[in-house]
Scaffold this motif. Structure first.
Motif, mmCIF file in Angstrom:
data_model
loop_
_atom_site.group_PDB
_atom_site.id
_atom_site.type_symbol
_atom_site.label_atom_id
_atom_site.label_comp_id
_atom_site.label_asym_id
_atom_site.label_seq_id
_atom_site.Cartn_x
_atom_site.Cartn_y
_atom_site.Cartn_z
ATOM 1 N N MET A 37 34.512 72.822 28.873
ATOM 2 C CA MET A 37 33.164 73.310 29.222
ATOM 3 C C MET A 37 32.918 73.178 30.720
ATOM 4 S SD MET A 37 31.048 71.957 25.946
ATOM 5 C CE MET A 37 29.477 72.495 26.507
ATOM 6 N N GLY A 38 33.351 72.059 31.277
ATOM 7 C CA GLY A 38 33.217 71.865 32.723
ATOM 8 C C GLY A 38 34.012 72.903 33.503
ATOM 9 N N ILE A 39 35.221 73.188 33.003
ATOM 10 C CA ILE A 39 36.085 74.162 33.696
ATOM 11 C C ILE A 39 35.464 75.561 33.625
ATOM 12 C CG2 ILE A 39 38.335 75.317 33.576
ATOM 13 C CD1 ILE A 39 39.462 72.523 32.691
ATOM 14 N N ILE A 40 34.948 75.915 32.460
ATOM 15 C CA ILE A 40 34.289 77.230 32.328
ATOM 16 C C ILE A 40 33.118 77.306 33.303
ATOM 17 C CG2 ILE A 40 32.872 78.670 30.784
ATOM 18 C CD1 ILE A 40 34.713 77.659 28.482
ATOM 19 N N GLY A 41 32.354 76.218 33.371
ATOM 20 C CA GLY A 41 31.178 76.194 34.246
ATOM 21 C C GLY A 41 31.535 76.431 35.701
ATOM 22 N N ILE A 42 32.490 75.650 36.209
ATOM 23 C CA ILE A 42 32.794 75.742 37.651
ATOM 24 C C ILE A 42 33.628 76.982 37.972
ATOM 25 C CG2 ILE A 42 34.783 74.170 37.510
ATOM 26 C CD1 ILE A 42 34.094 73.231 40.328
ATOM 27 N N GLU A 43 34.552 77.334 37.059
ATOM 28 C CA GLU A 43 35.437 78.460 37.372
ATOM 29 C C GLU A 43 34.710 79.801 37.285
ATOM 30 O OE1 GLU A 43 38.478 78.394 38.536
ATOM 31 O OE2 GLU A 43 38.591 76.211 38.471
ATOM 32 N N MET A 44 33.767 79.915 36.378
ATOM 33 C CA MET A 44 33.158 81.232 36.146
ATOM 34 C C MET A 44 31.752 81.355 36.724
ATOM 35 S SD MET A 44 34.676 82.305 32.513
ATOM 36 C CE MET A 44 36.432 82.271 32.227
ATOM 37 N N PHE A 45 31.136 80.240 37.040
ATOM 38 C CA PHE A 45 29.753 80.341 37.531
ATOM 39 C C PHE A 45 29.543 79.649 38.878
ATOM 40 C CE2 PHE A 45 29.528 80.721 32.892
ATOM 41 C CZ PHE A 45 28.942 81.976 32.804
ATOM 42 N N GLN A 46 30.636 79.263 39.520
ATOM 43 C CA GLN A 46 30.482 78.634 40.838
ATOM 44 C C GLN A 46 29.958 79.682 41.836
ATOM 45 O OE1 GLN A 46 33.963 77.789 43.387
ATOM 46 N NE2 GLN A 46 33.219 75.689 43.538
ATOM 47 N N THR A 47 28.978 79.271 42.628
ATOM 48 C CA THR A 47 28.506 80.137 43.711
ATOM 49 C C THR A 47 28.580 79.346 45.005
ATOM 50 O OG1 THR A 47 26.246 79.466 43.144
ATOM 51 C CG2 THR A 47 26.961 81.632 42.364
#
Lengths: 699, 160
Positions: free
Chosen positions: A537-547
């Motif tokens: 979940m953390g990886i999905i968060g940072i990889e796909m929604f990092q700005t």
């Protein structure tokens, strides 16, 4: 001279490891227990000897003996004592010595176990472990001597082990100092953990080779090394996680994993080791895949050495620097020889490694484990090929290419998602046979819960359209798979603890405690799965929604990102002195205030440290962390004289702390699984696989 | 006057046509750091191993970023800028090898291996036998009865 003493002990240790090899061979050839015992004692002796060498070098490091080239390269007077100690693994020669030290510690631990039931393995385990140790000691003795001294000759200062004719010892006033990036706490612990993981995989490999040589190809070697493997895996996992955290805290690019070849070098043995950990269960429970397990442990060992080779030979910079490096070809030959010999032994014993049973269902747990192994191997092939392709390209075409994150992310992303999916399904399937109906019945409730959560997630994105980007469809698929797997795992905990709580009339948590205690491997495994779910979940968060955004602002001006506003208040520029008052490092530190929805959340202090001794900078971010996200600020540039403006780079990293929290759960799960049982030598697992206890304990 | 107007009009148009690229290149708005980084993150410096250009702290990489800013100011597209760096320093500045020549192998080999693995697993599945007594082995997804649990506990006690 202490350096001569250290080098002398190093040579003696190398000779002792050679003697251990010779004695093991003689013991086997002459069927002499005396020789075998002698080889065991020689192996036992290597640990105190490598300890003595390492302590000698540490003493030289701590006492600032800059006559020693290694001490000069990795320390300086300004460094605190604890960093001088950790500088042992801060350079090539010291890290190779550290490798040998840890390996000899594991070898000693192996020699101290009870060998009564496995006497025939002993000489071969000693042989394999000692060959590995001798190789690493040889690198120190012949190529990378950590006790090399500086000598003043007529032609200038030169490093040499022995005094050149007419030369005088030369001692520089101060050392170069450790690379600033290696002074971070994460980096102090990260290499030892990684090395521990590497060296501890030597032990299961040694037992596997012993099993092949002796022809004792039942699952005894697997049962002996089960916990060794788990501990090795634990250390390697810890090393990888700490490396990720170090990158996040120090490298200043807002991420934790850059698909750098050095990272991948450590990741590849982990992939093979993880596949092995799953695959051995098929041999233990069903007598399946004996060939494959041998291949996997041989591969893991080869990748451990290959990983060390990649990072130590200079081959990653260029194939030419590899050819020029002294230890590169030595590593290459060692990997080749050990791999060929291991495969030759495997082929020799191939007929006696036939499976004892057959798979009977595509949905059985062993079939799903087979798929799991396929996926791990798929990721491994991508990683391996991605790392060596630039070298091959340079050899073939003369031009180097870069294989960066886009290649790895696109190629491995679907395979990782499939792995997480399998992680959810496999625990629900039975050994031997499962049907769609039984699986569907077991997975229905967790799947329904995951679906409801996903409805909420979609609504969340609907009311927050600023979060929507081109990755959203992939993110939703990933989240659904991850959340489903999380619910399945929690449901498994719940079902078993409920059953026990009802039967024993006790608290559910107490029931869970007892169940986990009775079968640490199963519930440790489930805990690891939960950790992976959180990490995913953390990886999905940072990889796909990092700005991110970058800009230059003056004092009291603001920058905004993802609902946060940052105000630049002040820039401080000062020196930090060591104990003697000498300036050690220059610190440029910005003071910024962070606001969200008009409310001040606090101050952050992004900074750039410049280390005078190593003449290198280090960027340290200012981070505001919550479970929801990280607001991560880097000081990129500034005007030191007027202090009127500074350039900042800001990252908004959603859910990234789930990655670290998940890592903690992951490590906890591995501890649970690896913790020794009260009596691990009970009846064979396969004999009791159909017993009722197998259900609640997971056997 | 009737002729003067069209001449002036076309002269103005010609001037606009001739000088518009120069005008666009020399007087375009200065690109923001974010616009520069959007291009820079797709490039790797040949000196700093495996560090994307947008985050590399070295002076050389700062100069590359300035060059990207200049090119953007001159109206170059992202692809043009990337091609410029490839022409200058080779394909290694790209974050992934281009789909040409020997670099095809980077993309072909992993799927071939994966396909081989899938084939091996498929063969293993095809070689499966029917279970002798499937019903007995399906116990893990059944709800245990009270009597069953009692037996479990008895066994667990024996294993202490």
């Amino acid at each position: 001279m202490l350096a001569d003493f250290g080098y002398g002990v190093l040579v003696v240790t190398f000779l002792v490891s050679l003697f251990a090899i010779l004695a093991a061979i003689l013991g086997q050839a002459k069927k002499s227990q005396k020789w075998v015992e002698s080889s065991r004692l020689a192996m036992l002796l290597t640990f105190p000897l490598t300890t003595l060498i390492s302590l000698t070098l540490i003493y030289l490091l701590v006492t600032n003996d800059y006559n020693i080239a290694f001490v000069y390269e990795v320390t300086s007077r300004a460094m605190p004592t604890y960093l001088k100690v950790t500088a042992l693994w801060g350079g090539q020669a010291g890290s190779l010595l550290f490798w040998s030290w840890l390996l000899s510690a594991f070898m000693t631990a192996v020699t101290l176990r009870k060998w009564d039931r496995d006497r025939e393995f002993l000489p071969w385990v000693v042989l394999v472990a000692s060959v590995t140790l001798a190789f690493f000691l040889a690198l120190n003795v012949f190529y990378e001597n950590p006790f090399t001294r500086f000598w003043q000759t007529f032609s200038g200062v030169q490093p040499a082990t022995f005094r050149p004719a007419g030369a005088m010892p030369f001692t520089p006033a101060d050392g170069n100092g450790l690379n600033p990036l290696l002074r971070h706490p994460g980096m102090i612990i990260h290499p030892p953990m990684l090395y521990l993981g590497f060296v501890s995989f030597v032990i299961p490999f040694a037992f596997a080779i012993a099993a092949l040589v002796t022809g004792r190809t039942d699952d005894r070697w697997i049962r002996i090394t089960r916990r060794w493997t788990l501990w090795a895996w634990l250390f390697l996992s810890l090393g990888l996680v700490l490396g990720g955290r170090w990158a996040y805290d120090v490298l200043g690019w807002g991420g934790y994993w850059g698909w750098d070849p050095v990272e991948i070098a450590a990741f590849m043995p982990w992939l093979a080791g993880t596949a092995f950990l799953h695959s051995v269960m098929m041999q233990e429970k069903r007598g399946l895949l004996k060939h494959w397990n041998m291949i996997l442990i041989i591969l893991t060992y080869a990748l451990v050495i290959f990983g060390t080779f990649l990072t130590r030979s200079g081959v990653l910079s260029s194939v030419h620097s590899f050819a020029q490096s002294a230890i590169g070809p030595a590593f290459f030959i060692f990997i080749g020889v050990t791999f060929v010999v291991s495969i030759a032994l495997l082929l020799w014993r191939w007929p006696s490694l036939k499976s004892e049973s057959q798979m009977t269902s595509m949905l059985s747990r062993e079939a799903l484990f087979l798929l799991n192994n396929l996926l791990f191997m798929g990721i491994l092939v991508i990683c391996f090929w991605g790392v060596i392709f630039p070298l091959i390209s340079e050899l073939v075409t003369g031009a180097k290419v870069t294989v960066g994150p886009p290649f790895y992310e696109r190629a491995t992303g679907p395979l990782f998602a499939a792995l997480v999916f399998l992680m959810g399904v496999a625990p629900l399937s039975a050994w031997g046979h499962s049907t769609l109906k039984t699986l569907g019945k077991a997975i229905f409730k967790p799947l329904l819960a995951a679906f409801l959560v996903m409805v909420a997630v979609v609504i969340y994105f609907f009311v927050n359209p600023r979060l929507v980007n081109e990755y959203l469809p992939y993110a939703l698929i990933g989240l659904f798979v991850t959340i489903s797997t999380g619910f399945v795992t929690l449901y498994e905990f719940w079902r078993a603890s409920q059953a026990r709580a009802r039967a024993q009339n006790e608290n559910v948590f107490l029931a869970l405690w007892w169940l986990a205690g009775r079968n640490r491997r199963r519930y440790g495994g489930y805990t690891i799965h939960l950790g992976v779910v959180l990490m995913a979940m953390g990886i999905i968060g940072i990889e796909m929604f990092q700005t991110e955004t970058q800009g230059t602002i003056a004092k009291d001006e603001t920058m905004s990102l993802a609902g946060y506003t940052m105000t630049f208040k002040e820039l401080q520029d000062f020196d930090l002195n060591d104990a003697s008052g000498q300036p050690m490092q220059n610190v440029a530190r910005a003071v910024v205030e962070v606001y969200k929805d008009g409310k001040m959340l606090g101050e952050l202090y992004p900074r750039r440290d410049y280390f005078y001794d190593a003449q290198q900078p280090m960027t340290i971010p200012g981070v505001r962390s919550t479970l929801q996200d990280d607001f991560y600020v880097l000081l990129v540039d500034w005007q030191p004289i007027s202090s009127v403006g500074a350039t900042f780079k800001i990252y908004h990293n959603p859910l990234v702390n789930w990655l670290w929290f998940g890592s903690f759960i992951f490590i906890l799960g591995t501890f649970i699984a690896a913790w020794p049982d009260q009596d691990p030598e009970l009846a064979p697992v396969r004999a009791r696989k159909n017993s009722p206890a197998a259900y609640l304990t997971g056997d | 006057m009737k002729k003067t107007l069209p001449i002036l009009f076309f002269s103005a148009l010609l001037l606009l046509f001739v000088f518009s690229p120069v005008f666009a290149q020399s007087a375009g708005p200065t690109p923001s750091d974010d616009e520069v980084n959007a291009v820079a993150k797709q490039l790797f410096c040949p000196v700093c191993e495996n560090t994307p250009l947008d985050v590399c702290p070295t002076q050389a990489c700062a100069q590359w970023r300035d060059l990207i800013r200049l090119k953007l100011t001159e109206g170059w597209t992202e692809d043009q800028i990337k091609q410029y760096f490839v022409d200058q320093y080779g394909a290694r500045v790209l974050s992934a090898p281009p789909l040409e020549g020997f670099s095809w192998f980077i993309y072909i080999i992993p799927p071939i291996f994966l396909a081989a693995g899938v084939y091996i697993v498929f063969r293993a599945f095809r070689a499966m036998r029917k279970p002798v007594n499937a019903a007995v082995q399906e116990t893990p997804v059944q709800t245990p009865s009270d009597d069953y649990l009692r037996r479990v506990e008895e066994e667990l006690k024996q294993r202490k």
